[in-house]
Design a protein around this motif. Structure first.
Motif, short mmCIF file in Angstrom:
data_model
loop_
_atom_site.label_atom_id
_atom_site.label_comp_id
_atom_site.label_asym_id
_atom_site.label_seq_id
_atom_site.Cartn_x
_atom_site.Cartn_y
_atom_site.Cartn_z
N TYR A 255 2.29 1.72 -3.50
CA TYR A 255 1.25 2.16 -4.42
C TYR A 255 0.96 3.66 -4.23
O TYR A 255 0.94 4.42 -5.19
CB TYR A 255 -0.01 1.33 -4.20
CG TYR A 255 -1.19 1.78 -5.01
CD1 TYR A 255 -1.34 1.36 -6.32
CD2 TYR A 255 -2.15 2.63 -4.47
CE1 TYR A 255 -2.43 1.77 -7.07
CE2 TYR A 255 -3.23 3.05 -5.22
CZ TYR A 255 -3.37 2.62 -6.52
OH TYR A 255 -4.43 3.04 -7.27
N GLU A 256 0.72 4.06 -3.00
CA GLU A 256 0.40 5.46 -2.72
C GLU A 256 1.56 6.39 -3.07
O GLU A 256 1.36 7.46 -3.63
CB GLU A 256 0.01 5.64 -1.25
CG GLU A 256 -1.28 4.93 -0.86
CD GLU A 256 -2.50 5.43 -1.60
OE1 GLU A 256 -2.55 6.63 -1.98
OE2 GLU A 256 -3.42 4.62 -1.83
N ARG A 257 2.78 5.96 -2.78
CA ARG A 257 3.96 6.77 -3.08
C ARG A 257 4.13 6.93 -4.60
O ARG A 257 4.41 8.02 -5.09
CB ARG A 257 5.20 6.14 -2.47
CG ARG A 257 6.44 7.00 -2.63
CD ARG A 257 7.67 6.34 -2.06
NE ARG A 257 7.57 6.24 -0.61
CZ ARG A 257 8.00 5.22 0.11
NH1 ARG A 257 8.59 4.20 -0.48
NH2 ARG A 257 7.89 5.21 1.41
N GLN B 188 1.72 12.07 -9.83
CA GLN B 188 0.87 13.26 -9.77
C GLN B 188 1.71 14.52 -9.57
O GLN B 188 1.53 15.53 -10.26
CB GLN B 188 -0.14 13.09 -8.64
CG GLN B 188 -1.33 14.01 -8.71
CD GLN B 188 -2.23 13.74 -9.90
OE1 GLN B 188 -2.31 12.63 -10.40
NE2 GLN B 188 -2.89 14.76 -10.37
N LYS C 247 1.81 6.70 -7.00
CA LYS C 247 0.76 7.57 -7.53
C LYS C 247 1.03 9.04 -7.19
O LYS C 247 0.85 9.92 -8.02
CB LYS C 247 -0.62 7.16 -6.99
CG LYS C 247 -1.11 5.84 -7.53
CD LYS C 247 -1.60 5.99 -8.95
CE LYS C 247 -2.28 4.73 -9.42
NZ LYS C 247 -3.54 4.93 -10.06
N ALA C 248 1.49 9.30 -5.95
CA ALA C 248 1.79 10.67 -5.54
C ALA C 248 2.96 11.25 -6.34
O ALA C 248 2.91 12.42 -6.76
CB ALA C 248 2.10 10.71 -4.04
N GLU D 188 0.83 -1.21 0.00
CA GLU D 188 0.00 0.00 0.00
C GLU D 188 0.86 1.26 0.00
O GLU D 188 0.57 2.21 -0.72
CB GLU D 188 -0.93 0.00 1.21
CG GLU D 188 -1.89 1.16 1.19
CD GLU D 188 -2.91 1.11 2.31
OE1 GLU D 188 -3.51 2.17 2.57
OE2 GLU D 188 -3.12 0.05 2.91
N ILE D 189 1.92 1.25 0.80
CA ILE D 189 2.83 2.41 0.83
C ILE D 189 3.45 2.63 -0.55
O ILE D 189 3.50 3.76 -1.04
CB ILE D 189 3.94 2.20 1.89
CG1 ILE D 189 3.34 2.30 3.29
CG2 ILE D 189 5.08 3.20 1.71
CD1 ILE D 189 4.26 1.82 4.39
#
Length: 116
Positions: free
Chosen positions: A42-44, A50, A46-47, A39-40
């Motif tokens: 994935y979120e990193r 972006q 995507k961030a 999860e970390i």
């Protein structure tokens, strides 16, 4: 044009890129047995996409391998991942085509992908 004068690009993930991301997240979760890290990661990722590609996406180099260079494919590297993308400057869209781990054979990875 936004109030700050900086054009923002919309990020669009192709099916191939979405599959690449899902496969790596699944690998971390199931093979490395670390759902939290998955999860970390994935979120990193995507961030980072972006943050770095919504403004001035042409600042990153073209992928200097034929035929990808001629197709306008660019290369953005973040931590241990390589993001291959193209830019539609008329519609202000960044298309994420593929995401893979650094050190992977990029031409072979791209050749194996279905065209989006």
């Amino acid at each position: 044009m936004p109030v700050d004068g900086i054009q923002r690009y919309k990020i669009v993930y192709t099916r191939t890129a979405a599959d690449d991301i899902e496969q790596k997240a699944d690998y971390i979760m199931f093979q490395l047995h670390d759902p939290a890290l998955s999860e970390i990661w994935y979120e990193r990722l995507k961030a980072q996409i972006q943050e770095n590609l919504t403004t001035f996406p042409l600042k990153y180099p073209l992928y200097d391998v034929s035929p990808w260079r001629e197709r306008g494919i660019r290369l953005f590297t973040t931590r241990n991942d390589v993001v291959l993308y193209s830019v539609d400057t008329n519609c202000y869209i960044v298309y994420i085509h593929s995401v893979c781990t650094k050190g992977r054979d990029l031409p072979a990875h791209l050749e194996a992908q279905e065209p989006d």
